[in-house]
Scaffold this motif. Structure first.
Motif, PDB file in Angstrom:
ATOM      1  N   TYR A 219      -6.090  -6.629  22.147  1.00  0.00           N
ATOM      2  CA  TYR A 219      -5.772  -7.224  20.880  1.00  0.00           C
ATOM      3  C   TYR A 219      -5.353  -6.478  20.485  1.00  0.00           C
ATOM      4  CZ  TYR A 219      -7.925 -11.122  23.171  1.00  0.00           C
ATOM      5  OH  TYR A 219      -8.909 -12.259  23.982  1.00  0.00           O
ATOM      6  N   ARG A 220      -5.692  -5.363  19.839  1.00  0.00           N
ATOM      7  CA  ARG A 220      -4.860  -4.347  19.022  1.00  0.00           C
ATOM      8  C   ARG A 220      -3.505  -4.247  19.279  1.00  0.00           C
ATOM      9  NH1 ARG A 220      -8.380  -0.369  19.479  1.00  0.00           N
ATOM     10  NH2 ARG A 220     -10.052  -1.066  18.030  1.00  0.00           N
ATOM     11  N   ARG A 221      -2.969  -3.914  20.123  1.00  0.00           N
ATOM     12  CA  ARG A 221      -1.293  -4.370  20.696  1.00  0.00           C
ATOM     13  C   ARG A 221      -0.685  -5.778  20.389  1.00  0.00           C
ATOM     14  NH1 ARG A 221       1.059  -3.758  25.109  1.00  0.00           N
ATOM     15  NH2 ARG A 221      -0.731  -3.480  26.472  1.00  0.00           N
ATOM     16  N   LEU A 222      -1.797  -6.632  20.807  1.00  0.00           N
ATOM     17  CA  LEU A 222      -1.126  -7.881  20.549  1.00  0.00           C
ATOM     18  C   LEU A 222      -0.610  -8.327  19.395  1.00  0.00           C
ATOM     19  CD1 LEU A 222      -0.178 -10.628  21.692  1.00  0.00           C
ATOM     20  CD2 LEU A 222      -3.045 -11.153  20.920  1.00  0.00           C
ATOM     21  N   PHE A 223      -1.538  -7.558  18.105  1.00  0.00           N
ATOM     22  CA  PHE A 223      -1.276  -7.830  16.521  1.00  0.00           C
ATOM     23  C   PHE A 223      -0.315  -6.699  15.866  1.00  0.00           C
ATOM     24  CE2 PHE A 223      -5.030 -11.011  16.621  1.00  0.00           C
ATOM     25  CZ  PHE A 223      -4.445 -11.395  16.093  1.00  0.00           C
ATOM     26  N   ASN A 224       0.324  -5.456  16.856  1.00  0.00           N
ATOM     27  CA  ASN A 224       1.630  -4.785  16.177  1.00  0.00           C
ATOM     28  C   ASN A 224       2.762  -6.178  16.517  1.00  0.00           C
ATOM     29  OD1 ASN A 224       0.480  -3.159  16.235  1.00  0.00           O
ATOM     30  ND2 ASN A 224       0.761  -2.037  18.627  1.00  0.00           N
ATOM     31  N   THR A 225       2.532  -6.501  17.005  1.00  0.00           N
ATOM     32  CA  THR A 225       3.867  -8.037  17.731  1.00  0.00           C
ATOM     33  C   THR A 225       3.692  -9.703  17.090  1.00  0.00           C
ATOM     34  OG1 THR A 225       3.789  -7.859  19.986  1.00  0.00           O
ATOM     35  CG2 THR A 225       5.234  -6.008  18.566  1.00  0.00           C
ATOM     36  N   LEU A 226       3.185  -9.868  17.124  1.00  0.00           N
ATOM     37  CA  LEU A 226       2.379 -10.720  16.841  1.00  0.00           C
ATOM     38  C   LEU A 226       3.100 -11.681  15.471  1.00  0.00           C
ATOM     39  CD1 LEU A 226       0.754 -13.348  18.604  1.00  0.00           C
ATOM     40  CD2 LEU A 226      -0.764 -13.224  17.337  1.00  0.00           C
ATOM     41  N   ALA A 227       2.992 -11.029  14.560  1.00  0.00           N
ATOM     42  CA  ALA A 227       3.291 -12.194  13.236  1.00  0.00           C
ATOM     43  C   ALA A 227       4.747 -12.589  13.202  1.00  0.00           C
ATOM     44  CB  ALA A 227       3.284 -11.178  12.684  1.00  0.00           C
ATOM     45  N   SER A 228       5.450 -11.395  13.906  1.00  0.00           N
ATOM     46  CA  SER A 228       6.801 -12.374  13.938  1.00  0.00           C
ATOM     47  C   SER A 228       6.959 -13.101  14.820  1.00  0.00           C
ATOM     48  CB  SER A 228       7.759 -11.164  14.195  1.00  0.00           C
ATOM     49  OG  SER A 228       7.399 -10.492  15.676  1.00  0.00           O
ATOM     50  N   LEU A 229       5.943 -13.541  15.423  1.00  0.00           N
ATOM     51  CA  LEU A 229       6.076 -15.084  16.847  1.00  0.00           C
ATOM     52  C   LEU A 229       5.681 -16.185  15.986  1.00  0.00           C
ATOM     53  CD1 LEU A 229       5.168 -12.984  19.820  1.00  0.00           C
ATOM     54  CD2 LEU A 229       7.165 -13.281  19.550  1.00  0.00           C
ATOM     55  N   LEU A 230       5.418 -16.151  14.691  1.00  0.00           N
ATOM     56  CA  LEU A 230       4.709 -17.557  14.364  1.00  0.00           C
ATOM     57  C   LEU A 230       5.321 -18.242  13.533  1.00  0.00           C
ATOM     58  CD1 LEU A 230       1.358 -16.058  13.716  1.00  0.00           C
ATOM     59  CD2 LEU A 230       1.407 -16.777  15.366  1.00  0.00           C
ATOM     60  N   ASN A 231       5.178 -19.361  14.156  1.00  0.00           N
ATOM     61  CA  ASN A 231       5.877 -20.856  13.107  1.00  0.00           C
ATOM     62  C   ASN A 231       4.770 -21.015  11.725  1.00  0.00           C
ATOM     63  OD1 ASN A 231       8.263 -21.359  14.591  1.00  0.00           O
ATOM     64  ND2 ASN A 231       7.573 -23.273  15.852  1.00  0.00           N
ATOM     65  N   ALA A 232       5.762 -21.246  10.530  1.00  0.00           N
ATOM     66  CA  ALA A 232       4.404 -21.655   9.703  1.00  0.00           C
ATOM     67  C   ALA A 232       3.534 -22.261   9.679  1.00  0.00           C
ATOM     68  CB  ALA A 232       5.447 -22.550   8.420  1.00  0.00           C
TER      69      ALA A 232
END
Ligand code: GLN
Length: 283
Positions: A219-232
């Motif tokens: 989960y820690r690794r997932l959140f390194n990159t997740l923000a840039s994949l999210l729509n509004a």
């Protein structure tokens, strides 16, 4: 020759010390060996199984007594009203994960949203969401054997037009896309707590269970990159171990400081998943 009822009783006795549900397990395995419904086994206790059927049942119940999960012996597991193909390459879908899927379906409603299921395994979460909604779902997994099973399940449930699977680490294979909903049941068992045989969990793929020393490495690794994949206004639903909820919430707060985080409980009343709303409209 022994009757169906006696064969079932013998199997139940064999599983008495090794299974928490010996009769239910024996019933499923005997039905499988005889290629009958469970109801038939119960209703036709006086019938006589063939020698081959008895031998097949004895083989299955011996494996079960050694700890092999029933789902691997049957080759399938029920999840959200569907029977998913499973094998030793994937985690057996759990009832508590149905809760997370119900939350995903409620969020999607009738909208044709884009969804990613990170660490999809058998594809149980991804295929169920595709089957129950109009969303387009992408499932990822590091294991190509898991993706092969997930693809078979998508075909089985007729959702291949809106549900596809990619091999890759976490979101690596979908890094060019954007999503309205992220669901993940990543490996979250702390390494030291992974059971050993004959516990049925020990027969499941270690890479589907092992969440590192505190259960949160993936989960820690997932959140390194997740923000840039999210729509509004995206929603994130994460399953994790009850004791790790505060740690997981802290990871989310630091990656997505403006999100609203709710801890949700499973059927057993245990804190089992996080619901993270990144938009003001779904707080
Ligand atoms: N729920 C599983 C178990 O407790 C673990 C699933 C996972 O690590 N994602 O065995």
């Amino acid at each position: 020759m022994t009757s169906v009822a006696q064969t079932l009783a013998d199997g139940t006795a064999l599983l008495h010390d090794s299974s928490a549900s010996p009769r239910a397990d024996a019933l499923l395995l005997l039905a499988h060996a005889m290629r009958r419904e469970r109801e038939w086994i119960v209703a036709y206790g006086d019938a006589t199984p063939s020698r081959e059927e008895v031998q097949a049942f004895e083989r299955l119940s011996t494996q079960r007594s050694e700890g092999v999960p029933v789902a691997y012996l049957l080759g399938s597991a029920g999840f959200f009203g569907r029977e998913f193909l499973v094998n030793e390459s994937v985690l057996v879908p759990r009832p508590e994960t149905e809760h997370l899927v119900a939350a995903a379906i409620a969020f999607i409603g009738k909208r044709p949203l884009d969804v990613v299921d990170v660490g999809t395994g058998s594809g149980a979460i991804a295929c169920t969401i595709a089957a129950e909604t109009r969303a387009t779902v992408c499932g990822t997994d590091t294991s190509s054997a898991a993706v092969a099973i997930a693809n078979e399940n998508a075909r089985r449930f007729g959702v291949t037009d809106r549900c596809r699977f990619c091999v890759g680490d976490l979101t690596e294979a979908v890094s060019a896309q954007r999503f309205d909903l992220v669901v993940a049941n990543l490996p979250y068992v702390p390494t030291a707590e992974i059971p050993s045989k004959p516990d049925p969990v020990a027969f499941e793929p270690r890479e589907a269970l092992d969440g590192g020393s505190d259960g949160l490495t993936l989960y820690r690794r997932l959140f390194n990159t997740l923000a840039s994949l999210l729509n509004a206004n995206a929603l994130i639903l994460l399953e994790a171990a009850p004791p790790t909820m505060p740690g997981l919430s802290a990871i989310v707060r630091s990656a997505l400081p403006h999100s609203a985080i709710a801890v949700c409980r499973d059927y057993a009343g245990l804190e089992r998943y996080l619901r993270i709303s990144t938009g003001a409209t779904d707080a």
